[in-house]
Design a protein around this motif. Structure first.
Motif, short mmCIF file in Angstrom:
data_model
loop_
_atom_site.label_atom_id
_atom_site.label_comp_id
_atom_site.label_asym_id
_atom_site.label_seq_id
_atom_site.Cartn_x
_atom_site.Cartn_y
_atom_site.Cartn_z
N GLN A 155 0.82 -1.21 0.00
CA GLN A 155 0.00 0.00 0.00
C GLN A 155 0.86 1.26 0.00
OE1 GLN A 155 -2.47 -1.19 3.47
NE2 GLN A 155 -4.21 -0.59 2.20
N GLN A 227 -8.85 -8.28 -6.68
CA GLN A 227 -10.13 -7.85 -7.26
C GLN A 227 -11.33 -8.52 -6.60
OE1 GLN A 227 -9.36 -8.86 -11.36
NE2 GLN A 227 -8.65 -6.79 -11.88
N GLY A 228 -11.06 -9.32 -5.55
CA GLY A 228 -12.14 -9.97 -4.81
C GLY A 228 -12.76 -11.16 -5.50
N GLU A 270 -10.97 -14.19 7.43
CA GLU A 270 -11.81 -13.00 7.31
C GLU A 270 -10.95 -11.74 7.18
OE1 GLU A 270 -15.44 -10.73 9.72
OE2 GLU A 270 -14.64 -12.64 10.44
N LEU A 274 -10.68 -9.46 3.65
CA LEU A 274 -11.07 -8.06 3.77
C LEU A 274 -9.91 -7.15 3.38
CD1 LEU A 274 -13.15 -7.95 7.10
CD2 LEU A 274 -13.95 -7.39 4.80
N ALA A 275 -8.70 -7.50 3.86
CA ALA A 275 -7.52 -6.68 3.56
C ALA A 275 -7.24 -6.66 2.06
CB ALA A 275 -6.32 -7.21 4.34
N THR A 277 -9.31 -7.07 -0.46
CA THR A 277 -10.32 -6.38 -1.27
C THR A 277 -10.50 -4.91 -0.91
OG1 THR A 277 -12.04 -7.20 0.24
CG2 THR A 277 -11.62 -8.49 -1.76
N LEU A 278 -10.18 -4.53 0.34
CA LEU A 278 -10.39 -3.16 0.79
C LEU A 278 -9.13 -2.30 0.77
CD1 LEU A 278 -12.82 -3.76 3.81
CD2 LEU A 278 -13.40 -3.24 1.44
N SER A 279 -7.99 -2.93 0.52
CA SER A 279 -6.73 -2.18 0.57
C SER A 279 -6.44 -1.40 -0.71
CB SER A 279 -5.56 -3.13 0.84
OG SER A 279 -5.51 -4.14 -0.15
N ASP A 280 -7.28 -1.59 -1.72
CA ASP A 280 -7.13 -0.87 -2.99
C ASP A 280 -5.77 -1.13 -3.64
OD1 ASP A 280 -8.25 0.74 -4.96
OD2 ASP A 280 -7.30 2.55 -4.19
#
Length: 370
Positions: A155, A227-228, A270, A274-275, A277-280
């Protein structure tokens, strides 16, 4: 970028999930000009039956009451290097699975040297710690902790090595380890794959194609993760992991030291998904392969590899047709018979004995009258 010693990561070899990111198994620097005989030491071409009498390898394989190689070898998933090796010579890869542990001293030494070079580069970025594990859930938990420790570095446009990847491709779970991820001066995410060479020369084109296929797969899986497109349900389905199982004490301590308050593998899963997909995090923009000489560490050359998704998927489908039991294994075409010169299994190769066609397609030979 993380400085040396700022991060701690558990070695992949401790996880039972080690994807050899180097190609030392295929020592092919000068195969085109070898004068050596094709006769090499290898496994015996005969196996003992239940009655103690020898029987051919093909009869032994036909006697296995299973429907696919995935079942025969008891595999829940495949490594990326399984497919890249399969792309070099599928028959050789199959023999490697049927005769595990068979490796000539020369090739074992090459692997040791290549692994040492990889380890030295990894230690430039972070320290390694050993965490005792007792279950497969512990092993995957360590992998997830490694991913969680590296996401913040990515990141912040830092530099990481040995990033684990996993995802379903054509109905089969593929796992692997990316050598290196870093950002270019223009801010693009670059995958760098290190390949070591015994002799100071670049590999032949056939091996380069194998390496191109490998890094294409890495990008495809990594991109799907950020990209999830990779789901916990798919991972649990393939690996048969138990998310509710409590983690071992050593793993729990390691998680707490990293700032993660978890009790089970499910808790970590979990956090990881989450990390991711949400970390961009961006997708991989550039694929690069670096070839270096083992003895001198001299860079022999670099290759910038195009991502050819359609071609890669076609190769994956062909590979999976074998693993799912839809076809017999195939060897190289007669035009590439030079590959056999460095193969440990040349003396028992049914593909060669069958005249470069699948054994199952051969007509039975009529016995000559005495």
């Amino acid at each position: 970028m993380a400085e040396t010693g700022e991060e701690e990561k558990v070695s992949a070899e401790a996880l039972g999930f080690s994807d050899l990111s180097d190609s030392e198994f295929l020592d092919l620097e000068d195969t085109q000009g070898l004068d050596a005989s094709l006769s090499k030491p290898g496994p015996s071409c005969e196996l003992s039956g239940n009655d103690g009498k020898p029987r051919s390898l093909q009869k032994w394989k036909r006697g296995l009451d299973v429907s696919s190689p995935m079942e025969r070898f008891h595999f829940k998933y495949l490594c990326v290097t399984d497919l890249s090796t399969q792309n070099w010579c599928e028959q050789q890869m199959v023999y490697g699975k049927e005769f595990p542990g068979f490796l000539t001293p020369e090739k074992a030494a090459l692997l040791d040297t290549g692994a040492s070079i990889h380890l030295a580069r990894e230690l430039e970025v972070h320290d390694l710690v050993t965490v005792p594990i007792t279950t497969k859930e512990d092993a995957w938990a360590i992998k997830f902790l490694n991913i969680l420790s590296m996401i913040p570095t990515l990141q912040s446009e830092g530099h990481i090595r040995e990033f684990p990847v996993f995802g379903e491709v054509e109905g089969v779970l593929l796992v692997g380890v990316i050598d290196e991820l870093h950002y270019t001066a223009k801010g693009k995410l670059e995958l760098a794959e290190l390949k070591t060479r015994r002799h100071p020369m670049l590999p032949v084109e056939a091996q380069k194609k194998k390496d191109y296929f490998q890094v294409n797969l890495y990008k495809y899986i990594f991109d799907a993760m950020v990209q999830g497109k990779v789901t916990p349900a798919s991972l649990i389905h393939h690996t048969k992991l138990c998310p509710e199982k409590p983690l071992g004490p050593s793993v729990l301590r390691h998680a707490q030291q990293g700032g993660f308050c978890v009790k089970s593998l499910g808790d970590l899963m979990e956090l990881v998904f989450l990390a991711l997909t949400l970390s961009d995090l961006p997708v991989i923009d550039i694929l690069k392969i670096e070839y270096i000489h083992q003895e001198t560490a001299t860079v022999l050359g670099t290759e910038i590899v195009a991502f050819e998704e359609k071609e890669m998927k076609g190769k994956v489908q062909h590979c999976m047709a074998y693993w799912m039991g839809h076809r017999e294994p195939q060897g190289v075409d007669v035009e590439e018979a030079w590959k056999c010169r460095t193969c440990n299994y040349v003396d028992i190769c049914e593909w060669r004995k069958g005249g470069w066609v699948p054994t199952s397609t051969l007509e039975p030979k009529t016995k000559k009258k005495k």
